[in-house]
Write a protein that holds these residues in place. Structure first.
Motif, PDB file in Angstrom:
ATOM      1  N   MET A 124      -4.776  -5.560  15.240  1.00 24.20           N
ATOM      2  CA  MET A 124      -4.324  -6.169  13.981  1.00 24.20           C
ATOM      3  C   MET A 124      -5.260  -5.805  12.833  1.00 24.20           C
ATOM      4  O   MET A 124      -6.455  -5.650  13.035  1.00 24.20           O
ATOM      5  N   VAL A 125      -4.716  -5.695  11.653  1.00 22.99           N
ATOM      6  CA  VAL A 125      -5.529  -5.461  10.469  1.00 22.99           C
ATOM      7  C   VAL A 125      -6.240  -6.755  10.101  1.00 22.99           C
ATOM      8  O   VAL A 125      -5.624  -7.821  10.023  1.00 22.99           O
ATOM      9  N   ILE A 126      -7.548  -6.693   9.900  1.00 26.21           N
ATOM     10  CA  ILE A 126      -8.321  -7.863   9.517  1.00 26.21           C
ATOM     11  C   ILE A 126      -8.103  -8.118   8.034  1.00 26.21           C
ATOM     12  O   ILE A 126      -8.292  -7.235   7.209  1.00 26.21           O
ATOM     13  N   SER A 127      -7.712  -9.318   7.669  1.00 28.86           N
ATOM     14  CA  SER A 127      -7.392  -9.585   6.265  1.00 28.86           C
ATOM     15  C   SER A 127      -7.561 -11.051   5.953  1.00 28.86           C
ATOM     16  O   SER A 127      -7.083 -11.914   6.678  1.00 28.86           O
ATOM     17  N   LEU A 128      -8.262 -11.341   4.862  1.00 30.06           N
ATOM     18  CA  LEU A 128      -8.330 -12.709   4.364  1.00 30.06           C
ATOM     19  C   LEU A 128      -7.110 -12.991   3.509  1.00 30.06           C
ATOM     20  O   LEU A 128      -6.445 -12.083   3.021  1.00 30.06           O
ATOM     21  N   GLU A 129      -6.810 -14.250   3.300  1.00 33.06           N
ATOM     22  CA  GLU A 129      -5.652 -14.619   2.491  1.00 33.06           C
ATOM     23  C   GLU A 129      -5.744 -14.026   1.097  1.00 33.06           C
ATOM     24  O   GLU A 129      -4.751 -13.592   0.511  1.00 33.06           O
ATOM     25  N   SER A 130      -6.972 -13.965   0.556  1.00 32.14           N
ATOM     26  CA  SER A 130      -7.154 -13.475  -0.810  1.00 32.14           C
ATOM     27  C   SER A 130      -6.680 -12.041  -0.980  1.00 32.14           C
ATOM     28  O   SER A 130      -6.033 -11.690  -1.958  1.00 32.14           O
ATOM     29  N   ILE A 131      -7.008 -11.194  -0.009  1.00 34.85           N
ATOM     30  CA  ILE A 131      -6.702  -9.768  -0.177  1.00 34.85           C
ATOM     31  C   ILE A 131      -5.246  -9.461   0.137  1.00 34.85           C
ATOM     32  O   ILE A 131      -4.723  -8.424  -0.232  1.00 34.85           O
ATOM     33  N   LYS A 132      -4.546 -10.382   0.792  1.00 35.18           N
ATOM     34  CA  LYS A 132      -3.134 -10.152   1.089  1.00 35.18           C
ATOM     35  C   LYS A 132      -2.318 -10.033  -0.185  1.00 35.18           C
ATOM     36  O   LYS A 132      -1.253  -9.442  -0.201  1.00 35.18           O
TER      37      LYS A 132
ATOM     38  N   ASP B  90      -0.104  11.004  13.264  1.00 33.30           N
ATOM     39  CA  ASP B  90       1.120  10.379  12.779  1.00 33.30           C
ATOM     40  C   ASP B  90       1.772   9.605  13.916  1.00 33.30           C
ATOM     41  O   ASP B  90       2.699  10.074  14.583  1.00 33.30           O
ATOM     42  N   VAL B  91       1.265   8.405  14.145  1.00 36.30           N
ATOM     43  CA  VAL B  91       1.774   7.550  15.207  1.00 36.30           C
ATOM     44  C   VAL B  91       2.436   6.321  14.577  1.00 36.30           C
ATOM     45  O   VAL B  91       2.440   6.147  13.371  1.00 36.30           O
ATOM     46  N   GLY B  92       2.948   5.450  15.401  1.00 32.45           N
ATOM     47  CA  GLY B  92       3.634   4.270  14.903  1.00 32.45           C
ATOM     48  C   GLY B  92       2.677   3.228  14.347  1.00 32.45           C
ATOM     49  O   GLY B  92       1.458   3.278  14.559  1.00 32.45           O
ATOM     50  N   LYS B  93       3.246   2.247  13.633  1.00 32.70           N
ATOM     51  CA  LYS B  93       2.442   1.214  12.995  1.00 32.70           C
ATOM     52  C   LYS B  93       1.632   0.418  14.004  1.00 32.70           C
ATOM     53  O   LYS B  93       0.484   0.050  13.751  1.00 32.70           O
ATOM     54  N   LYS B  94       2.220   0.152  15.171  1.00 33.35           N
ATOM     55  CA  LYS B  94       1.512  -0.623  16.188  1.00 33.35           C
ATOM     56  C   LYS B  94       0.221   0.070  16.600  1.00 33.35           C
ATOM     57  O   LYS B  94      -0.837  -0.565  16.737  1.00 33.35           O
ATOM     58  N   ASP B  95       0.297   1.385  16.806  1.00 32.15           N
ATOM     59  CA  ASP B  95      -0.902   2.142  17.176  1.00 32.15           C
ATOM     60  C   ASP B  95      -1.896   2.194  16.022  1.00 32.15           C
ATOM     61  O   ASP B  95      -3.109   2.108  16.222  1.00 32.15           O
ATOM     62  N   LEU B  96      -1.376   2.342  14.790  1.00 30.48           N
ATOM     63  CA  LEU B  96      -2.261   2.367  13.628  1.00 30.48           C
ATOM     64  C   LEU B  96      -2.993   1.033  13.470  1.00 30.48           C
ATOM     65  O   LEU B  96      -4.166   0.999  13.085  1.00 30.48           O
TER      66      LEU B  96
END
Length: 376
Positions: A1-9, A107-113
């Motif tokens: 999963m991409v690490i993300s705080l609420e602020s940067i979303k 160039d792979v799928g989003k899940k792999d990225l």
């Protein structure tokens, strides 16, 4: 999963109804712009700027490193003096307080990225990945992908091409700092949204232009370079020389105070007689160094991607230096050069036309981040 705080979303989120306040906290000053959408037109409701140098015992135009409390005090004073109030606030994060990298991945799928990006980001981020807010997105391909070879074996047919991905990271402490500034400045309303300043600049001065463009943002303490192609940031670079270095050089060469040198630089630039020649003598050497490095940056990009730069846009306080285009032209011959005009997308009172034109390059980030808040 991409690490993300609420602020940067919210960096790429939706817009607001009503007036939106865009805040650009630079090293030498704070700029604010209040915009509102009225009958599908974007209208300038108010704007303002306050120098930070005097609050750090320095001159107007000098870069500072004030604590959040002092920054908040300056912001609060600016909003009070300009009579600005808004419930929707967006704050630009300085390029120096963030990380932006363009990387090439399979160039792979989003899940792999999703699983690959945090691992790849560790190569560029000098702190533990858990200490940053991380976001990423795939850059649109420049050319159609190559089709699999005829009669290729199953294994060969599975070979994928490569894609370019922008990785953006902001240290969690930086976000906390700007949230503290907002609270301490007593700005009411919803939670603030944040955006790295280069994207604000792109929005305000590049817009829908899809050609290869070099944006040169000459701030007080540094100069930021960004190559925009097909509407996307393709590369960025920071040079640790800015407008204050010209003022300091003029101050030393003429044995005058920083404030006096700044006044001369802003008033006459590299034009006029004696004073203009004094500014030119200092400016040409420093700007030549900046442009030489910019030229190398562009050359590397052109060689790697087999493309040619078509335009240069100058923004930031340094872009207001009279005669600067002549220096840029020496390094970039036959390439159109423009001073960025972020207010061109905004309706403003006619009596402010001359003032707006003069200050416009300095407000590229503030206008851009406010426009972000108005996007649907």
């Amino acid at each position: 999963m991409v690490i993300s705080l609420e602020s940067i979303k919210h960096v790429f989120g939706g817009g607001h109804k009503g007036a939106v306040l865009g805040i650009d906290i630079g090293s030498s000053s704070i700029k604010v712009v209040l915009l509102e959408k009225v009958e599908e037109k974007i209208v300038l409701k108010n704007y303002g700027e306050i120098a930070l140098g005097p609050r750090a015992g320095a001159g107007v135009g000098q870069a500072t490193n004030l604590p959040p409390e002092k920054v908040a005090e300056a912001l609060r004073d600016l909003l009070k003096e300009s009579g600005i109030t808004a419930r929707h606030t967006l704050i630009a994060i300085p390029f120096s307080a963030s990380l932006l990298a363009v990387v090439e991945l399979p160039d792979v799928g989003k899940k792999d990225l999703d699983s690959m990006i945090p691992l790849e980001a560790r190569r560029y981020i000098p702190v533990p990945i858990t200490e940053v807010s991380l976001d990423w997105w795939v850059i649109p391909k420049r050319k159609p992908e190559r089709e699999p070879m005829v009669n290729a074996s199953p294994d060969t047919a599975k070979i994928v091409g490569s894609i370019e991905v922008i990785i953006a990271a902001i240290h969690n402490e930086v976000i906390k700092k700007y949230e503290l500034v907002k609270r301490s400045a007593q700005i009411p309303g919803e939670a603030s949204h944040f955006e790295i300043e280069i994207f604000s600049t792109l929005r305000s001065v590049v817009g829908s232009d899809m050609s290869p463009i070099l944006v040169v943002d000459i701030g007080a303490g540094s100069t930021k370079l960004a190559i925009i192609n097909e509407g996307v940031v393709r590369g960025s670079h920071v040079i640790s020389v800015g407008g204050q270095d010209i003022t300091l050089g003029l101050s030393r060469s003429q044995a005058i105070t920083f404030d006096k040198a700044e006044e001369i630089k802003c008033r006459v630039g590299m034009t006029g007689d004696a004073e203009g020649r004094d500014v030119s003598a200092v400016s040409e050497l420093l700007l030549a160094n900046i442009m030489n490095e910019a030229a190398r940056f562009v050359e590397n990009y052109e060689h790697k991607h087999n493309t040619k730069l078509e335009k240069i846009i100058l923004v930031g306080g340094g872009a207001r230096l009279k005669g600067i285009e002549k220096i840029v032209t020496k390094n970039f011959k036959n390439i159109p050069i423009a001073i960025g005009d972020p207010f061109s997308r905004v309706d403003s009172p006619a009596f402010l036309a001359s003032t707006i034109k003069e200050i416009s390059p300095n407000f590229a980030v503030a206008v851009g981040i406010a426009l972000k808040g108005l996007e649907e």
